[in-house]
Each structure stands twice: as C-alpha cells, then as structure tokens.
Design a protein around this motif. Structure first.
Motif, PDB file in Angstrom:
ATOM      1  N   ASN A 107       0.795  -0.584  -0.191  1.00 48.62           N
ATOM      2  CA  ASN A 107      -0.419  -0.146   0.195  1.00 48.62           C
ATOM      3  C   ASN A 107       1.024   1.858   0.355  1.00 48.62           C
ATOM      4  OD1 ASN A 107      -2.910  -1.075   0.398  1.00 48.62           O
ATOM      5  ND2 ASN A 107      -2.247  -2.073   1.847  1.00 48.62           N
ATOM      6  N   ASN A 108       0.305   2.220   0.144  1.00 42.18           N
ATOM      7  CA  ASN A 108       1.188   3.904   0.429  1.00 42.18           C
ATOM      8  C   ASN A 108       1.745   3.723   1.211  1.00 42.18           C
ATOM      9  OD1 ASN A 108       0.658   5.187  -2.047  1.00 42.18           O
ATOM     10  ND2 ASN A 108      -1.612   5.359  -1.504  1.00 42.18           N
ATOM     11  N   TYR A 109       2.999   4.966   0.951  1.00 38.80           N
ATOM     12  CA  TYR A 109       3.977   4.550   2.357  1.00 38.80           C
ATOM     13  C   TYR A 109       2.998   5.191   3.561  1.00 38.80           C
ATOM     14  CZ  TYR A 109       2.896   9.567   0.749  1.00 38.80           C
ATOM     15  OH  TYR A 109       2.645  10.954  -0.047  1.00 38.80           O
ATOM     16  N   TYR A 110       1.774   6.403   3.734  1.00 38.24           N
ATOM     17  CA  TYR A 110       1.360   6.440   5.090  1.00 38.24           C
ATOM     18  C   TYR A 110       0.828   5.179   5.726  1.00 38.24           C
ATOM     19  CZ  TYR A 110      -2.089   7.220   1.489  1.00 38.24           C
ATOM     20  OH  TYR A 110      -3.365   7.321  -0.066  1.00 38.24           O
ATOM     21  N   TYR A 111       0.343   4.070   5.301  1.00 36.46           N
ATOM     22  CA  TYR A 111       0.032   3.467   6.173  1.00 36.46           C
ATOM     23  C   TYR A 111       0.726   1.966   7.256  1.00 36.46           C
ATOM     24  CZ  TYR A 111      -4.611   2.994   3.062  1.00 36.46           C
ATOM     25  OH  TYR A 111      -5.239   2.932   2.360  1.00 36.46           O
ATOM     26  N   PRO A 112       0.315   2.569   8.683  1.00 41.34           N
ATOM     27  CA  PRO A 112       1.707   2.187   9.323  1.00 41.34           C
ATOM     28  C   PRO A 112       2.465   0.316   8.859  1.00 41.34           C
ATOM     29  CG  PRO A 112       0.024   2.842  10.549  1.00 41.34           C
ATOM     30  CD  PRO A 112      -0.537   3.275   9.421  1.00 41.34           C
ATOM     31  N   ASP A 113       0.894  -0.171   8.324  1.00 41.31           N
ATOM     32  CA  ASP A 113       1.190  -1.845   8.364  1.00 41.31           C
ATOM     33  C   ASP A 113       1.619  -1.297   6.991  1.00 41.31           C
ATOM     34  OD1 ASP A 113      -1.845  -2.444   8.697  1.00 41.31           O
ATOM     35  OD2 ASP A 113      -0.553  -2.234  10.022  1.00 41.31           O
ATOM     36  N   GLU A 114       2.853  -1.196   6.404  1.00 42.00           N
ATOM     37  CA  GLU A 114       3.595  -1.179   5.165  1.00 42.00           C
ATOM     38  C   GLU A 114       5.182  -0.904   6.503  1.00 42.00           C
ATOM     39  OE1 GLU A 114       3.981  -0.836   1.819  1.00 42.00           O
ATOM     40  OE2 GLU A 114       1.984  -1.567   2.789  1.00 42.00           O
ATOM     41  N   TYR A 115       5.011  -0.445   7.423  1.00 42.14           N
ATOM     42  CA  TYR A 115       6.206  -1.130   8.196  1.00 42.14           C
ATOM     43  C   TYR A 115       6.088  -2.545   9.140  1.00 42.14           C
ATOM     44  CZ  TYR A 115       6.618   3.838   6.383  1.00 42.14           C
ATOM     45  OH  TYR A 115       6.419   5.363   5.849  1.00 42.14           O
ATOM     46  N   GLY A 116       7.698  -2.921   9.008  1.00 48.40           N
ATOM     47  CA  GLY A 116       7.628  -4.084  10.288  1.00 48.40           C
ATOM     48  C   GLY A 116       8.255  -3.242  11.205  1.00 48.40           C
ATOM     49  N   TYR A 117       9.086  -2.378  11.365  1.00 54.62           N
ATOM     50  CA  TYR A 117      10.289  -2.464  12.362  1.00 54.62           C
ATOM     51  C   TYR A 117      10.235  -1.218  12.960  1.00 54.62           C
ATOM     52  CZ  TYR A 117      13.075  -6.524   9.907  1.00 54.62           C
ATOM     53  OH  TYR A 117      13.347  -7.906   9.875  1.00 54.62           O
ATOM     54  N   TRP A 118       9.442  -0.720  14.424  1.00 55.59           N
ATOM     55  CA  TRP A 118       9.794   0.175  14.557  1.00 55.59           C
ATOM     56  C   TRP A 118      10.371   0.397  16.068  1.00 55.59           C
ATOM     57  CZ3 TRP A 118       5.046   3.338  13.409  1.00 55.59           C
ATOM     58  CH2 TRP A 118       4.272   2.964  12.781  1.00 55.59           C
ATOM     59  N   GLY A 119      10.645   1.960  16.339  1.00 57.18           N
ATOM     60  CA  GLY A 119      11.175   1.958  17.477  1.00 57.18           C
ATOM     61  C   GLY A 119      10.541   1.717  19.004  1.00 57.18           C
ATOM     62  N   GLN A 120      10.663   2.462  19.798  1.00 63.62           N
ATOM     63  CA  GLN A 120      10.145   2.446  21.309  1.00 63.62           C
ATOM     64  C   GLN A 120       9.193   3.173  21.395  1.00 63.62           C
ATOM     65  OE1 GLN A 120      13.296   3.085  20.995  1.00 63.62           O
ATOM     66  NE2 GLN A 120      13.313   5.225  22.625  1.00 63.62           N
ATOM     67  N   GLY A 121      10.020   4.817  20.861  1.00 56.53           N
ATOM     68  CA  GLY A 121       8.691   6.267  20.673  1.00 56.53           C
ATOM     69  C   GLY A 121       9.267   6.932  21.708  1.00 56.53           C
ATOM     70  N   THR A 122       9.588   7.829  21.260  1.00 60.96           N
ATOM     71  CA  THR A 122       9.649   9.767  21.918  1.00 60.96           C
ATOM     72  C   THR A 122       8.777  10.788  22.649  1.00 60.96           C
ATOM     73  OG1 THR A 122      11.757  10.617  22.391  1.00 60.96           O
ATOM     74  CG2 THR A 122      11.399  10.427  20.232  1.00 60.96           C
ATOM     75  N   GLN A 123       8.915  11.481  23.183  1.00 63.45           N
ATOM     76  CA  GLN A 123       7.540  12.137  23.541  1.00 63.45           C
ATOM     77  C   GLN A 123       7.906  14.132  23.496  1.00 63.45           C
ATOM     78  OE1 GLN A 123       4.467  11.306  25.432  1.00 63.45           O
ATOM     79  NE2 GLN A 123       4.006  13.570  24.377  1.00 63.45           N
ATOM     80  N   VAL A 124       7.090  13.921  22.467  1.00 65.05           N
ATOM     81  CA  VAL A 124       6.885  15.559  22.475  1.00 65.05           C
ATOM     82  C   VAL A 124       5.525  16.030  22.241  1.00 65.05           C
ATOM     83  CG1 VAL A 124       7.495  16.551  20.209  1.00 65.05           C
ATOM     84  CG2 VAL A 124       8.675  15.182  20.007  1.00 65.05           C
ATOM     85  N   THR A 125       6.536  17.053  23.627  1.00 69.70           N
ATOM     86  CA  THR A 125       5.436  17.934  24.493  1.00 69.70           C
ATOM     87  C   THR A 125       5.265  19.531  24.258  1.00 69.70           C
ATOM     88  OG1 THR A 125       4.826  16.195  26.502  1.00 69.70           O
ATOM     89  CG2 THR A 125       4.197  18.512  26.554  1.00 69.70           C
ATOM     90  N   VAL A 126       4.213  20.147  23.649  1.00 68.74           N
ATOM     91  CA  VAL A 126       4.611  21.354  22.833  1.00 68.74           C
ATOM     92  C   VAL A 126       3.778  22.085  24.195  1.00 68.74           C
ATOM     93  CG1 VAL A 126       4.277  23.643  21.597  1.00 68.74           C
ATOM     94  CG2 VAL A 126       5.252  20.563  20.805  1.00 68.74           C
ATOM     95  N   SER A 127       4.158  22.754  25.125  1.00 69.24           N
ATOM     96  CA  SER A 127       3.418  24.385  26.059  1.00 69.24           C
ATOM     97  C   SER A 127       2.832  24.985  24.770  1.00 69.24           C
ATOM     98  CB  SER A 127       3.634  24.277  26.590  1.00 69.24           C
ATOM     99  OG  SER A 127       5.191  24.883  26.683  1.00 69.24           O
ATOM    100  N   SER A 128       1.274  25.545  25.413  1.00 70.33           N
ATOM    101  CA  SER A 128       0.950  27.069  24.534  1.00 70.33           C
ATOM    102  C   SER A 128       1.440  28.137  25.605  1.00 70.33           C
ATOM    103  CB  SER A 128      -0.605  26.549  24.834  1.00 70.33           C
ATOM    104  OG  SER A 128      -1.245  26.412  25.076  1.00 70.33           O
TER     105      SER A 128
END
Length: 128
Positions: A107-128
C-alpha cells in the motif's frame, strides 16, 4: 536483530524547535524506506513523514499536510540514522513519535502496516 532507537524528544514551547533522531542497527539501512509516525493520547497512530530508501537514484520525501513546511525528514546512511527536524511546533504536535522501517510495499507509504520495524517512541510535548 533489528533495533530502532529514537531520541531527542522533550518539552518545548509553542513556536520552538526539536530534532528527533532514530538510530538503526541490524539491517542494511540504505535499503529501507524510513518513516516517522506519532500517536497522541486517545488517538490512532498517524503518519508524519517518510523518506525513500537510498539504493535508488532519487530519494523522495513525503509529509502529512499538517507538518508540511515545518518538519523536515532526512537520513544519514553513513551513520544509519534518520532525523526529523521540527520547527514552529504547535500544541497539536504533542504526541509520542515513532521511527519505523518500511518492509512492505503493498500500500502507500502512509499506512503503518507498511512498516515492519518500530522504535519504542519518544515523547514530544508542546506547551501553549
């Protein structure tokens, strides 16, 4: 064993900038398209940006509309890293950001299912 490790997240005020990095190991990095996704509390994981694999003559980048002109994705094949430069951050950019390596081309590149390897994630918080 494939590992993707994100870094660079944090707390920033609206209008500020952050640079996320993703260090990849255990794969032939240049042969993989790479993507960044994000997930805010209570929402589904969504596509942010992608960059094509490097073993072709032209490298392409893609962005979701909400970040065009503010975010830039890049890759350094010598260092096996992919980065996401985020400028003019908004509170709605607050999310956990994930790096991913594309393993499927069904499918297209924007589908998460196209990606088989993932990192653990990093939090981004933007305050107003």
């Amino acid at each position: 064993q494939v590992q993707l490790v994100e870094s660079g997240g944090g707390l920033v005020q609206a209008g500020g900038s952050l640079r996320l990095s993703c260090a990849a190991s255990g794969l032939t990095f240049g042969s993989y398209g790479m993507g960044w996704f994000r997930q805010a509390p209570g929402k589904e994981r969504e596509f942010v940006a992608a960059i094509s694999k490097s073993d072709i003559s032209t490298v392409y980048t893609y962005y979701t509309e909400a970040v065009k002109g503010r975010f830039t994705i890049s890759r350094d094949n010598a260092k096996n890293t992919v980065s996401l430069h985020m400028n003019s951050l908004k509170p709605e950019d607050t999310a956990v950001y994930y790096c991913a390596a594309r393993t499927n081309y069904r499918n297209n590149y924007y589908y998460p299912d196209e990606y088989g390897y993932w990192g653990q994630g990093t939090q981004v918080t933007v305050s107003s």
